[in-house]
Write a protein that holds these residues in place. Sequence first.
Motif, short mmCIF file in Angstrom:
data_model
loop_
_atom_site.label_atom_id
_atom_site.label_comp_id
_atom_site.label_asym_id
_atom_site.label_seq_id
_atom_site.Cartn_x
_atom_site.Cartn_y
_atom_site.Cartn_z
N HIS A 132 -5.87 49.03 -17.68
CA HIS A 132 -7.25 48.64 -17.94
C HIS A 132 -7.48 47.17 -17.63
O HIS A 132 -8.52 46.79 -17.08
N ARG A 133 -6.51 46.32 -17.97
CA ARG A 133 -6.66 44.90 -17.66
C ARG A 133 -6.64 44.69 -16.15
O ARG A 133 -7.43 43.90 -15.62
N ARG A 136 -9.96 45.78 -14.73
CA ARG A 136 -11.03 44.82 -15.06
C ARG A 136 -10.96 43.60 -14.14
O ARG A 136 -11.97 43.15 -13.59
N ASP A 139 -11.76 44.52 -10.50
CA ASP A 139 -13.20 44.76 -10.36
C ASP A 139 -13.97 43.45 -10.21
O ASP A 139 -14.87 43.34 -9.36
#
Length: 248
Positions: A132-133, A136, A139
């Motif tokens: 997830h990091r 993020r 992105d």
Amino acid sequence: MVRRLIKRGAMAGAAVVVAEALYAVLRPVPRLSETDPSGSFGDRSSPTVRVAVLGDSSVTAPGVDNPDDIWVRRVCRRMAEQNHVVLESYAVGGSMAHDLIRDQLEPALLFKPDLVLVSVGANDAIKGISRHRFERNLDILIARLTASGATVIQSGVGDLGTIPRLYPPLREIMTRRSTIFDQVHKSVASRHGSHVVEQRLDGRTIWLEDRELWAADLFHVSAKGHLRWANVAWETIEPLLSRLHGPG
């Protein structure tokens, strides 16, 4: 009793993985110098295409003696058959996605590139950054780059389980993690209209069996390996050349 045995088994398995990781990182290996692949290629009277590359040691190429053997230079020389290509590398060995945002993004945008190559993700996967990091950070990075109007091509993440310095079960763990991180590249690209190199089209078997693809430290890729990377990257880059908006 059963729970206790299961817990002990899990702890033993974790200990094996930790031991494998420590051995892979700490075993004595040659120290390899890195290279800045930046340069200018082709006829200066041809239309100019400005190429920025952000990344890690996959770009600075420890163990590759001739800069012309690095995959980004090979790609730019192919582009230079029809264009004057100016390549600026902002890559730093060991970088993760957050490092690219902090240190490489703004200088690359100031360069005003027509094409941006982003080679990142392996260190995030190896150093335990969460999916997830990583997503993020990637992105944020790709959103900024595509907003500049440049054509953006992402490296994806190849099968890290093929690294010779790794042994089972760490090898299998890194294969699974790198598959997840490669999928993150594709998810981010689908949101921002960028493109991802299909590294996994270049079969796992050849990378496991051919030690000449690897540098002396058995971790980084050799000149022969960079040639394979260039060929795979070119499959993604070549169809996009007509989109580049260099002058002329």
